[in-house]
Each structure stands twice: as structure tokens, then as C-alpha cells.
Design an enzyme around this catalytic site. Structure first.
Site, PDB file in Angstrom:
ATOM      1  N   GLU A 165      -4.516   0.680  -3.600  1.00 35.47           N
ATOM      2  CA  GLU A 165      -3.129   1.149  -3.605  1.00 35.47           C
ATOM      3  C   GLU A 165      -2.154  -0.024  -3.532  1.00 35.47           C
ATOM      4  O   GLU A 165      -1.125  -0.029  -4.219  1.00 35.47           O
ATOM      5  CB  GLU A 165      -2.888   2.104  -2.443  1.00 35.47           C
ATOM      6  CG  GLU A 165      -3.576   3.448  -2.610  1.00 35.47           C
ATOM      7  CD  GLU A 165      -3.361   4.379  -1.445  1.00 35.47           C
ATOM      8  OE1 GLU A 165      -3.435   5.604  -1.646  1.00 35.47           O
ATOM      9  OE2 GLU A 165      -3.124   3.889  -0.317  1.00 35.47           O
ATOM     10  N   GLU A 209       0.842  -1.205   0.000  1.00 34.78           N
ATOM     11  CA  GLU A 209       0.000   0.000   0.000  1.00 34.78           C
ATOM     12  C   GLU A 209       0.876   1.255   0.000  1.00 34.78           C
ATOM     13  O   GLU A 209       0.617   2.216  -0.738  1.00 34.78           O
ATOM     14  CB  GLU A 209      -0.906  -0.009   1.227  1.00 34.78           C
ATOM     15  CG  GLU A 209      -1.765   1.229   1.381  1.00 34.78           C
ATOM     16  CD  GLU A 209      -2.221   1.414   2.815  1.00 34.78           C
ATOM     17  OE1 GLU A 209      -2.505   2.569   3.175  1.00 34.78           O
ATOM     18  OE2 GLU A 209      -2.274   0.421   3.569  1.00 34.78           O
ATOM     19  N   ASP A 220      -7.179   1.185   0.506  1.00 29.80           N
ATOM     20  CA  ASP A 220      -5.850   0.630   0.800  1.00 29.80           C
ATOM     21  C   ASP A 220      -5.523  -0.538  -0.130  1.00 29.80           C
ATOM     22  O   ASP A 220      -4.386  -0.667  -0.603  1.00 29.80           O
ATOM     23  CB  ASP A 220      -5.778   0.152   2.253  1.00 29.80           C
ATOM     24  CG  ASP A 220      -5.805   1.300   3.251  1.00 29.80           C
ATOM     25  OD1 ASP A 220      -5.631   2.465   2.824  1.00 29.80           O
ATOM     26  OD2 ASP A 220      -6.015   1.034   4.454  1.00 29.80           O
ATOM     27  N   ASP A 265       0.805   3.808  -3.191  1.00 30.27           N
ATOM     28  CA  ASP A 265       0.428   5.209  -3.015  1.00 30.27           C
ATOM     29  C   ASP A 265       1.372   6.111  -3.805  1.00 30.27           C
ATOM     30  O   ASP A 265       0.941   7.032  -4.506  1.00 30.27           O
ATOM     31  CB  ASP A 265       0.459   5.553  -1.527  1.00 30.27           C
ATOM     32  CG  ASP A 265       0.190   7.017  -1.255  1.00 30.27           C
ATOM     33  OD1 ASP A 265      -0.933   7.474  -1.536  1.00 30.27           O
ATOM     34  OD2 ASP A 265       1.098   7.720  -0.768  1.00 30.27           O
TER      35      ASP A 265
END
Length: 245
Positions: free
Chosen positions: A137, A61, A134, A65
Site C-alpha cells: 500500500e 500506506e 502495508d 490504501d
């Protein structure tokens, strides 16, 4: 074979089949399927299956991101050559915010693939927005590690970029950017802004601007600066064009 082991093996077979179907759906086959499974593995599942070699998706994650911010930034930079840094930042923030990521995740039914602990499952974790964002990502992070930036770009081109082109995020743009987006979508031609008039004393100037599309006037606007006048002209043009749609 003890019942518990039989049940776990059956569950494992079921989710591996689900991941196979998912890869067929998105047209991408992972070289390292463990990365794909990790992207969908919530920490609650790892906590309840400590004897199994599972890793949760939190590190993926973190990576995803950053990859998402980079790829979306590059796309916006190329698509909107005249957009200011501030406007680009606002638009990117709208695209990578939690509600948007949840929308992308739901479009591909990510919730049904997540490996959850029983407690998280019972409290509705599979539909929890923060969890879905989450996971999206984490998936981007896994895809980047497995196949590189080019494949990530191709995936986003199918799932995310079309929504930008459809104007799904135009509400966060200023009027000039919204007008440019609308014109680009329709392929209508070139927009130009002209300052028609400057009036008033130096400390209290007023500017009048006109926006044209292929030399046809679309809107007039006035303001205390050239920028404000152009924004108001674009606002009037937007109003007229939307009334015609």
C-alpha cells in the site's frame, strides 16, 4: 572512517543498488527516489536510526490504501457493468485484503527491499504478512505522489488486474457474475436470461429461468424470485461448463 560509518555506508550503497534493480524490473523510474525508499522504510528502522533523515512508510500506506481502493473500484466498475453494488464491494474487498496484497508483494520480492530495525529483522518481520501488505500500500501511495494515477493504473494493470481476469477472485462472486467472468475470459459470446414460467399463488410464487449463450441453452433454475431463479440457472450452467474444461 570509523568502522560503523563504513558499514552503514556500505549498507546504504547496497540498498540503493537494490532499488535501482527493482525499478528496472517494474519498468518505472521514480523522479523522487526518496519516496520510493520511504515506502519500504519500516518504523523500526527509523527508531534505530534517529540521526538519519528517514521517514517511515505509515503515511504513504494511508494514502496508498485510498488510491488502491479507488483504482480497483474504477476497474471493477468498468469491467462488470451489470454487477450489483454489493457484489462489487465483495469483490473489491477480496482484491485489497491482506492475503491478496501479500501475494502481490511477494510476486515482486518486496520483502527483500524493506528497511527494518534489527529487532524486527530477528523476529521474522521481513516475511510478516501485515508488514508486506502495508509496504504494498505504501508503494502505491509513493507511486501516486511521484507519477500520478495513470502510472499507478499501468502498474496495477501488470500486477493486479490480470489476476482478476484469470478468475483468481471469482470465489467471492455470485453465480451470475462467475458465469459472466468465465464467458468473458473465453470470449464466447452473449449470455441471456429468460423467465420461462411463473407458478403458484401470489404469496408463494415460483419462477423458472433459463440461461442461454448465443441462443444455446446452458442451464435451468427455479426460485422464489426471478433473481434466485437466474442464480440457480447460472449455477447449473457453470457446472456444465466447468465439466467441459
Amino acid at each position: 572512517m570509523p568502522y560503523r560509518k563504513y558499514r552503514e555506508k556500505k549498507y546504504e550503497t547496497k540498498y540503493r543498488e537494490a532499488f535501482k534493480v527493482f525499478q528496472e524490473k517494474i519498468g518505472i523510474t521514480f523522479t523522487d527516489e526518496k519516496l520510493l525508499i520511504q515506502a519500504f522504510t519500516h518504523s523500526s528502522y527509523v527508531n534505530e536510526h534517529r540521526k538519519k533523515p528517514h521517514e517511515d512508510n505509515e503515511r504513504l500506506e494511508f494514502l496508498g490504501d485510498a488510491v488502491l481502493e479507488l483504482t480497483v473500484s474504477q476497474y471493477l466498475f468498468q469491467k462488470y457493468p451489470t454487477m450489483s453494488e454489493g457484489e462489487l464491494t465483495k469483490l473489491r474487498a477480496a482484491i485489497v485484503c491482506e492475503p491478496s496484497l501479500v501475494r502481490f508483494a511477494n510476486e515482486l520480492s518486496f520483502g527483500g527491499l524493506v528497511l527494518l530495525g534489527k529487532g524486527e529483522e530477528m523476529t521474522g518481520g521481513r516475511e510478516r504478512p501485515a508488514l508486506l501488505a502495508d509496504v504494498f500500500e505504501a508503494f502505491i501511495g509513493a507511486l501516486y505522489l511521484d507519477q500520478g494515477l495513470e502510472t499507478v493504473w499501468g502498474f496495477l494493470k501488470e500486477i493486479v488486474y490480470p489476476k482478476i481476469n484469470e478468475g483468481a477472485f471469482s470465489h467471492v462472486m455470485d453465480y451470475k457474475s462467475q458465469l459472466q467472468e468465465l464467458i468473458q475470459r473465453d470470449g464466447s459470446g452473449n449470455i441471456e436470461y429468460q423467465i420461462l414460467q411463473e407458478k403458484g399463488p401470489a404469496h408463494n410464487r415460483e419462477f423458472v429461468s433459463r440461461v442461454t449463450l448465443n441462443n444455446v441453452a446452458l442451464g435451468l433454475g427455479s426460485g422464489k424470485s426471478k433473481k434466485e431463479a437466474e442464480q440457480q440457472a447460472a449455477a447449473e450452467a457453470l457446472k456444465k461448463l466447468k465439466e467441459q474444461l
